[in-house]
Enzyme design. Structure first.
Site, PDB file in Angstrom:
ATOM      1  N   TYR A 160       6.973   3.122  13.347  1.00 50.12           N
ATOM      2  CA  TYR A 160       5.915   3.133  14.356  1.00 50.12           C
ATOM      3  C   TYR A 160       6.443   3.240  15.780  1.00 50.12           C
ATOM      4  CZ  TYR A 160       1.634   2.157  11.793  1.00 50.12           C
ATOM      5  OH  TYR A 160       0.535   2.242  10.989  1.00 50.12           O
ATOM      6  N   LYS A 227      11.920  -2.892   1.252  1.00 50.09           N
ATOM      7  CA  LYS A 227      12.180  -1.845   0.260  1.00 50.09           C
ATOM      8  C   LYS A 227      13.689  -1.570   0.265  1.00 50.09           C
ATOM      9  CE  LYS A 227      10.481   1.402  -2.470  1.00 50.09           C
ATOM     10  NZ  LYS A 227       9.960   1.082  -3.795  1.00 50.09           N
ATOM     11  N   ASP A 281       6.754  -2.730  -3.059  1.00 49.93           N
ATOM     12  CA  ASP A 281       5.736  -2.205  -3.984  1.00 49.93           C
ATOM     13  C   ASP A 281       5.251  -3.254  -4.975  1.00 49.93           C
ATOM     14  OD1 ASP A 281       8.516  -0.406  -4.430  1.00 49.93           O
ATOM     15  OD2 ASP A 281       8.001  -1.741  -6.055  1.00 49.93           O
ATOM     16  N   ASP A 305       1.755  -3.164   7.682  1.00 48.11           N
ATOM     17  CA  ASP A 305       0.514  -2.448   8.004  1.00 48.11           C
ATOM     18  C   ASP A 305      -0.313  -2.275   6.730  1.00 48.11           C
ATOM     19  OD1 ASP A 305      -1.333  -0.982   9.376  1.00 48.11           O
ATOM     20  OD2 ASP A 305      -0.146   0.854   9.467  1.00 48.11           O
TER      21      ASP A 305
END
Ligand code: NAP
Length: 417
Positions: A160, A227, A281, A305
């Site tokens: 971002y 991740k 995930d 987010d």
């Protein structure tokens, strides 16, 4: 400081920070920004409820002095087209605590989101999103009462922060050439390129805030969401720096999940917060199937987010999800939804996102009695199926009321409590 258009209240005291602690008098000045679109519907409605709850909680001994500040379309009208006036930023810095409605991002090439600008200009590095279910609120889960988490999402780094190079531009070509020829990278010709910086500084200050929150609010665990199995030097580094920070600065009050099992047979010792981590995930699945296992979550920007909105859906959706953006000193509480232009001025939408953001603000300044009154009133009113349109379409035999009608019902319930 003198202001051109901002009118500070004649009485009340600005909130100060001393030795890192908030100093709040019984009559603090709090900043508010009405917001665009439905902002003009929800902000006055919430103000009524907040003031009623403060009056009820403290019987006149405490009172908020509100200072209106301007951002977005209202600011543009007052400051000759300027959507983002410097004096609003100065006022927020001076007051330290403010609350805002949603802001429109005018569509157009190169116009930066006002929310992103606000976060970056004031270095509001932690986006805090509590996710908790209230009795009576429609939820897709079988056991929504098991959801009670607070997400700390990093606001200033990750994809971002805007380091993107468009396909076909000289900048893109220069970077692609460097990556291929000097770094041995392989990727398709003409790919757009984005860069994802994650630093120890940015990660550690976010995790520090999350752990401190867990300590202050008797929470059981802090989960680092990442991740790192795929992106080792950004996402994986966030995880590593998170554990490092916990050991370096909070070693006496935290244990890792490994230690929990190796030394304590899985039984959480009194006074210790468990630091654990999960791959992003699987986290989405776990928050659906085993939400009770999670408490405070610390995430980088993009994962946070997605996760924030997904978790909000588990407990009633965006109309009710509150939030705040925080720096070390300054905190700006905000409705998490947008300006919902199609409903603007209709006195129709749910004011609860802003309402509960206000509750976060009252907790933050040390007035939790206000939050308790509002939460109890909310459960009583929604329990009676008196709701705005968004909940009415999910609850059988509901009585649909307007934004102002919902606020009036809450004020009634507060006064009767
Ligand atoms: P949005 O304003 O959040 O609205 C999307 C939908 O969410 C609405 O159509 C409505 O759903 C539901 N919704 C939003 N607020 C609600 C409320 N208070 N009560 C009940 N339902 C609510 O998102 P958008 O239409 O994508 O964005 C509109 C503008 O807002 C854009 O300019 C965007 O940049 C801006 N924005 C600002 C913020 C912020 O200030 N923090 C955040 C997001 C977007 P239904 O139509 O199904 O009823």
């Amino acid at each position: 400081m003198g202001f051109q258009h901002v009118k500070m209240p004649d009485s009340g005291d600005k909130i100060r920070i001393e030795d890192g602690q908030l100093v709040v008098s019984d009559e603090p000045v709090l900043g508010f920004i009405e917001g665009d679109g439905i902002g003009a519907d929800i902000t006055p409605a919430c103000m009524k409820v907040w003031n009623a709850a403060v009056e009820k909680a403290y019987g006149g001994k405490r009172r908020v002095h509100w200072a209106e500040l301007y951002l977005g379309e209202k600011a543009a009208g007052i400051y000759d087209g300027d959507y983002f006036p410097q004096e609003t930023l100065d006022a927020i810095k001076e007051l330290n605590v403010a609350i805002k409605g949603p802001l429109t991002t005018p569509v157009g090439e190169g116009f930066r989101s006002l929310n992103v600008s606000l976060r970056q200009t004031l270095d509001l590095y932690a986006c805090v999103r509590p996710v908790k279910w209230y009795e009576g609120v429609p939820s897709p889960l079988k056991k929504p009462h098991e959801v009670d988490a607070v997400i700390f999402r990093e606001n200033t780094e990750d994809v971002y922060c805007g380091l993107e190079y468009e396909s076909g531009t000289p900048e893109n070509e220069k970077l692609a050439k460097f990556l291929r020829e000097e770094m041995g990278a392989e990727f398709f010709e003409g790919a757009g390129i984005g860069i994802k910086p994650i630093s120890a500084y940015g990660s550690k200050r976010l995790v520090r805030k999350a752990i401190q929150y867990a300590i202050d609010n008797n929470r059981k665990s802090v989960t680092l969401v990442h991740k790192g199995n795929i992106m080792k030097f950004t996402e994986g580094a966030f995880r590593k720096w998170g554990y490092e920070l916990a050991a370096e600065e909070f070693g006496d009050v935290t244990i890792t999940e490994d230690e929990l099992w190796e030394k304590h047979d899985g039984k959480q010792p009194e006074g210790k917060i468990v630091i654990k981590d999960r791959i992003a995930d699987i986290m989405f699945q776990l928050m659906l199937l085993r939400p009770a296992d999670f408490d405070v979550l610390a995430t980088m920007n993009l994962n946070g987010d997605y996760l924030s909105d997904s978790l909000a859906a588990e407990v009633g959706g965006m109309g009710i999800a509150p939030g705040a953006n925080m720096a070390d000193n300054v905190a700006v509480f905000e409705a998490t939804h947008g300006t919902a232009p199609k409903y603007a001025g209709q006195d129709k939408v749910n004011p609860s996102s802003l309402l509960f953001s206000g509750c976060m603000m009252f907790d933050y300044i040390g007035w939790p009695e206000v939050t308790k009154l509002i939460e109890d009133a909310f459960e009583a009113v929604v329990g009676n199926k008196i709701v705005t349109y968004d909940f009415a379409r999910q609850i059988d035999n509901a009585t649909e009321v307007k934004t102002s009608g919902f606020a009036d019902a809450l004020v009634d319930a507060i006064n009767k409590s």
